[in-house]
Structure formats: C-alpha cells, structure tokens
Motif scaffolding. Structure first.
Motif, PDB file in Angstrom:
ATOM      1  N   GLN A  94      46.445  52.888  40.356  1.00  0.00           N
ATOM      2  CA  GLN A  94      47.238  53.364  39.270  1.00  0.00           C
ATOM      3  C   GLN A  94      46.345  54.263  38.487  1.00  0.00           C
ATOM      4  N   SER A  95      45.451  54.153  38.132  1.00  0.00           N
ATOM      5  CA  SER A  95      44.519  54.635  37.164  1.00  0.00           C
ATOM      6  C   SER A  95      43.977  56.078  37.346  1.00  0.00           C
ATOM      7  N   VAL A  96      43.397  56.081  38.989  1.00  0.00           N
ATOM      8  CA  VAL A  96      43.023  57.576  39.322  1.00  0.00           C
ATOM      9  C   VAL A  96      43.695  58.683  39.112  1.00  0.00           C
ATOM     10  N   PRO A  97      44.901  58.429  39.787  1.00  0.00           N
ATOM     11  CA  PRO A  97      46.006  59.712  39.629  1.00  0.00           C
ATOM     12  C   PRO A  97      46.192  60.194  38.303  1.00  0.00           C
ATOM     13  N   ILE A  98      46.410  59.221  37.506  1.00  0.00           N
ATOM     14  CA  ILE A  98      46.604  59.682  35.981  1.00  0.00           C
ATOM     15  C   ILE A  98      45.389  60.393  35.536  1.00  0.00           C
ATOM     16  N   ALA A  99      44.144  59.804  35.644  1.00  0.00           N
ATOM     17  CA  ALA A  99      43.019  60.496  34.976  1.00  0.00           C
ATOM     18  C   ALA A  99      43.004  61.853  35.699  1.00  0.00           C
ATOM     19  N   VAL A 100      42.992  62.128  37.141  1.00  0.00           N
ATOM     20  CA  VAL A 100      43.023  63.224  37.672  1.00  0.00           C
ATOM     21  C   VAL A 100      44.065  64.277  36.992  1.00  0.00           C
ATOM     22  N   ALA A 101      45.228  63.884  37.043  1.00  0.00           N
ATOM     23  CA  ALA A 101      46.413  64.576  36.781  1.00  0.00           C
ATOM     24  C   ALA A 101      46.116  65.230  35.209  1.00  0.00           C
ATOM     25  N   GLY A 102      45.438  64.161  34.308  1.00  0.00           N
ATOM     26  CA  GLY A 102      45.305  64.908  33.073  1.00  0.00           C
ATOM     27  C   GLY A 102      44.315  65.788  32.965  1.00  0.00           C
ATOM     28  N   ILE A 103      43.155  65.485  33.837  1.00  0.00           N
ATOM     29  CA  ILE A 103      42.198  66.753  33.910  1.00  0.00           C
ATOM     30  C   ILE A 103      42.815  68.171  34.474  1.00  0.00           C
ATOM     31  N   VAL A 104      43.666  68.066  35.614  1.00  0.00           N
ATOM     32  CA  VAL A 104      44.009  69.248  36.010  1.00  0.00           C
ATOM     33  C   VAL A 104      45.094  69.937  35.217  1.00  0.00           C
ATOM     34  N   GLY A 155      53.506  55.419  30.290  1.00  0.00           N
ATOM     35  CA  GLY A 155      53.146  55.278  31.653  1.00  0.00           C
ATOM     36  C   GLY A 155      51.670  54.721  31.648  1.00  0.00           C
ATOM     37  N   SER A 156      51.297  54.186  30.595  1.00  0.00           N
ATOM     38  CA  SER A 156      49.889  53.499  30.626  1.00  0.00           C
ATOM     39  C   SER A 156      49.775  52.201  31.522  1.00  0.00           C
ATOM     40  N   PRO A 157      48.881  52.214  32.321  1.00  0.00           N
ATOM     41  CA  PRO A 157      48.517  51.107  33.258  1.00  0.00           C
ATOM     42  C   PRO A 157      48.130  50.039  31.940  1.00  0.00           C
ATOM     43  N   GLU A 158      47.966  48.701  32.422  1.00  0.00           N
ATOM     44  CA  GLU A 158      47.276  47.733  31.277  1.00  0.00           C
ATOM     45  C   GLU A 158      45.782  47.810  31.121  1.00  0.00           C
TER      46      GLU A 158
END
Length: 464
Positions: free
Chosen positions: A281-291, A132-135
């Motif tokens: 795209q990137s903010v939700p992935i970063a937040v989910a990773g932290i949570v 799921g990595s964004p570019e």
C-alpha cells in the motif's frame, strides 16, 4: 489625483504599447519564480522528510498534498480573479471600480484561508483517511498536517497576493514574497529536521514560519498599493464584486481542485491496487507523491509563464488591441513548449537520479518509481497547451471556457481512465492514465484557442 492619473497613464503606455517580448520577460520571470517557490514549499519538506523519516514519511506528505492544493485553489480563485478584473477595468478606464477588486480579493483570501484552517483542524483524522492514508502512514500525516494547517491563511494570502502585486506592476515584489518564505522554510527545515531531530513536526513548523513571513509582506504591500490607493472601504466584501472576481479566477481554481480530486482518487486507487501487488500500500503512494511533485516543479514554470501573460492579455483585450493579445499568447506558448520538452527528456533519461533525491528505498520502490516517471509523464511535452490556454480564456474575461479547458485533463479524461484501466490491468493501469489524459486535453485546448483566435480576427476586421 494627478499622481494617480500619471500612474494610470504609465500603465497604459507599458501594457498597451511596449514590446510584447519585454513585457513577457518582466511579468513572466517573477511569476515563474513565485510558482516554483510555491511548489518548492511542498517538495523541500518531502526531501528532508524522505531523508530523515523514509518511505512512510514520503507517503505522509503525499496524503497531505490535497490540502496544499486546496490552498493554491483558493489563492488562485481570488488572486487571479482580482488581478484580471483590476487589469480589465484599468484597460476600460474604470479607475474608481478597479481598486475594489484588489481590496475584496485581499479580504477573501484571508477569510477563506482561515475557514480552511478551522475545517482541517476539526476533521483532520477522517479527512486524511478519505485522502487514502494507510494505517501505518496515518500517525505521521496527522502530526504533519495539524501543524501546517496553522499556516493556511498566510499561504492562501501569499499565493493570491502575488497576483495582486503583479497587477500593480510589481512582479519583482511577487517574486520576493514567495522566495523569502521559501528560503526561510529551507533553512529551518535543515535546522529543525536534522539539527534538532524534530522529524515531521520540524518540517511542518519550518513551513508555517516561512508562510507567515510571506503573508505579512503581502499585507504591508497592499496597504501601500501604487497604481491606486487601497482604502478601508475597498476591503469590505461586496458580494457582487466577490462573485465577479471569482468568475475570472474559477478556471485556475477549478484546475487545482480537479488536481486535488485526482490526487485523492489516485491515492485510494494506489492503496487498493497496491495491496494486490508486490509493492504493497505505502510504496505506490510514496512513489506517486514524488513523481507528481517533481512534475509540479516543471509544470509550475509553465503555469508561471501563463500567469505572466495575464496582465498583458487582460489589458489589451480590454483596450480592443487584439493583435497584441494573440502575440502574447503565442509567445507564452512557445516558451512553455521549450520547458515541457526539456522536462520530457529529463523524466525519460534520469528517473532514478530524481528518486534518489528523496532518500533510499526498496528495489520495488525504485522499480515502480522509474516506471511511473517514464510512462505516467510520457506526454509531458504536450502539457503546456492546456494551462496556457486556460489562463488565456480567464485573462480575456471568458471564465467558462477557461474552466472547461482546465477540467478536461483532470476530470473529463483522467478520472474515468483512472477508474477503468486499473480494473483491467491492475496497478500497471494507473501508469497509463497520465499520458492518455495529457494528449486528449492538449488536443481539446488547441482546437478551442484556434476558434477564439478566429473570433478576435473577426473583431479586428470589424474595427478597421
């Protein structure tokens, strides 16, 4: 032979007759610390990367997280499976067969870790895209994973080896193995990331060096196993024993693999629906990773408690002392419930404080992060039932039940909800997947363990 017989008698005296509370403390506390340290390997990197690189760095570590989960899955498959079989055979007084499970498990940990390293290096870019990595995140993820993959054989050995050491009656050594590597990782993170300015690469090399150190200690310990000597012939894989070992570790392994699959699908879902929202795209992935990683810290305590109960449950079930098995499970569940309830209040009351640990971000970053903590982790207080129950079934030699319980949350409930709810509610729908899956999985686990307790009660009556 006399010394080995004395060791065996001592193990039976301790696991079969000593007070449950004291045994739980002896085995669970080091296991908790070992699990915490394992979780910290990932979260410490993310803290330093978040402070030095920012939101994209946080997103990159979350994209890499499925590979760390796969290492944990392999470690648990042969670590828990080898330890459980070893303790079951010791309880049955099959002393000649028992050391083969330790030796075979040790060899398979190294073999599987090496294979994972090779696969990762060969297919890194397409693998991270599939995760799921964004570019804009992909170059950072590649830089990070290409290095940490070098440590996979040592990480798998450390995770699985901890269970083998605990089965030998050395929970403190299990704790030392993990703790020493984590301390090295943390110190070198500060030096490499901030001192040398190496960014993602610095965090990755710090992780690898810590893992290599821990893995070498496991190798040295297994060569000097206390309960029974581990000889060269015990290290040669025998496929019937490998299968028997994997059968008892598959429940915990399946739980990690399920979490890995969920993380991959979740990342792709967040990428897709995030692009359709104000968050991108990137903010939700970063937040989910932290949570997810903060939750893993507290969840690892629960898993550590469950794993600490394994030698006691396995030995006493093998010795047909069913009352002690039930007492061990109940005590483990009570301790895990305390941790889960405390975690619930922390996530509900202090989400912004937790987010701040991982660096600064936009208003959207904090807005979504606070929602994620409060909604996604709402039923954290009930999360203790599933892992304690799954470990219990593996400990008493019923891996299929353990695997089913471990899969309920991630595969049976979480994934279908993750597909359906965002289609209706957009990215907000992702937040409600967590509490739905947590509650339903807890109910199923409670019903299944109640049935197993009834079965053990019937066996007690038959023996009396």
């Amino acid at each position: 032979m006399g010394e080995n017989s004395n060791n065996t008698a001592s193990r039976r005296e301790v696991l079969g007759t000593a007070p449950i509370g004291g045994l739980m403390f002896k085995f669970a506390v080091p296991s908790i610390i070992a699990m915490l340290v394992s979780a910290l390997y990932n979260i410490v990197d993310q803290i330093f990367i978040g402070q030095a690189v920012g939101t994209l760095g946080n997103a990159a570590t979350n994209i890499a997280f499925p590979l760390a989960m796969s290492c944990t899955a392999l470690g648990l498959l042969f670590g828990i499976g080898g330890a459980a079989n070893f303790n079951l055979n010791m309880g049955r007084r099959e002393y000649d067969k028992a050391p083969y499970f330790i030796g075979n498990a040790s060899s398979m940990l190294v073999i599987c870790g090496t294979l994972l390293f090779i696969i990762t290096e060969c297919f890194l870019r397409p693998m991270l895209k599939a995760f799921g990595s964004p570019e804009d995140v992909l170059p950072l993820a590649i830089e990070y994973v290409r290095i940490i993959a070098i440590g996979f054989p040592f990480l798998v050995l450390t995770i699985g080896g901890g269970h083998l050491l605990r089965a030998d009656g050395s929970p403190n050594m299990t704790m030392f193995v993990s703790l020493s590597g984590a301390v090295i990782n943390t110190v070198l993170d500060a030096l490499f990331v901030f001192g040398f300015g190496w960014g993602m690469s610095g965090a990755a090399w710090a992780t690898v060096i810590g893992q290599v150190f821990s893995g070498i200690i496991v190798i040295i310990y297994v060569a000097h196993y206390k309960t029974v000597p581990i000889k060269k012939e015990h290290l040669i894989p025998k496929w019937e024993l490998v299968i028997e070992t994997a059968a008892l570790g598959v429940a915990s392994c399946a739980n990690q693999l399920a979490m890995m699959v969920v993380t991959i699908v979740l990342n792709n879902s967040l990428k897709h629906y995030g692009a359709m929202s104000v968050y991108g795209q990137s903010v939700p992935i970063a937040v989910a990773g932290i949570v997810m990683k903060v939750n893993q810290i507290f969840f690892s305590i629960v898993i550590g408690i469950a794993q600490g109960s394994q030698p006691i449950e396995s030995f006493n079930y093998g010795a047909a002392q069913y009352k002690r098995v039930k007492e061990t499970f109940i005590l483990a569940l009570k301790a895990a419930a305390v941790i889960s309830i405390a975690s619930f209040f922390l996530f509900q009351l202090c989400p912004k404080m937790l987010l701040n640990i991982f660096g600064d971000g936009s208003n959207e970053y904090f807005e979504l992060g606070i929602k994620f903590f409060k909604i996604f982790l709402f039923f954290t207080w009930a999360n203790c039932i599933q892992p304690v129950t799954s470990q219990f079934f593996a400990s008493v030699g019923k891996p299929l039940k353990g695997m089913f319980v471990s899969l309920t949350r991630q595969i049976i409930f979480f994934l279908p909800a993750l597909v359906v709810l965002p289609m209706i509610f957009g990215i907000e729908g992702v937040l409600y997947v967590g509490p739905i899956a947590d509650l339903l999985a807890a109910i199923v686990a409670a019903l299944m363990v109640a049935g197993e307790f009834k079965d053990m009660t019937d066996k007690e009556k038959a023996l009396s």
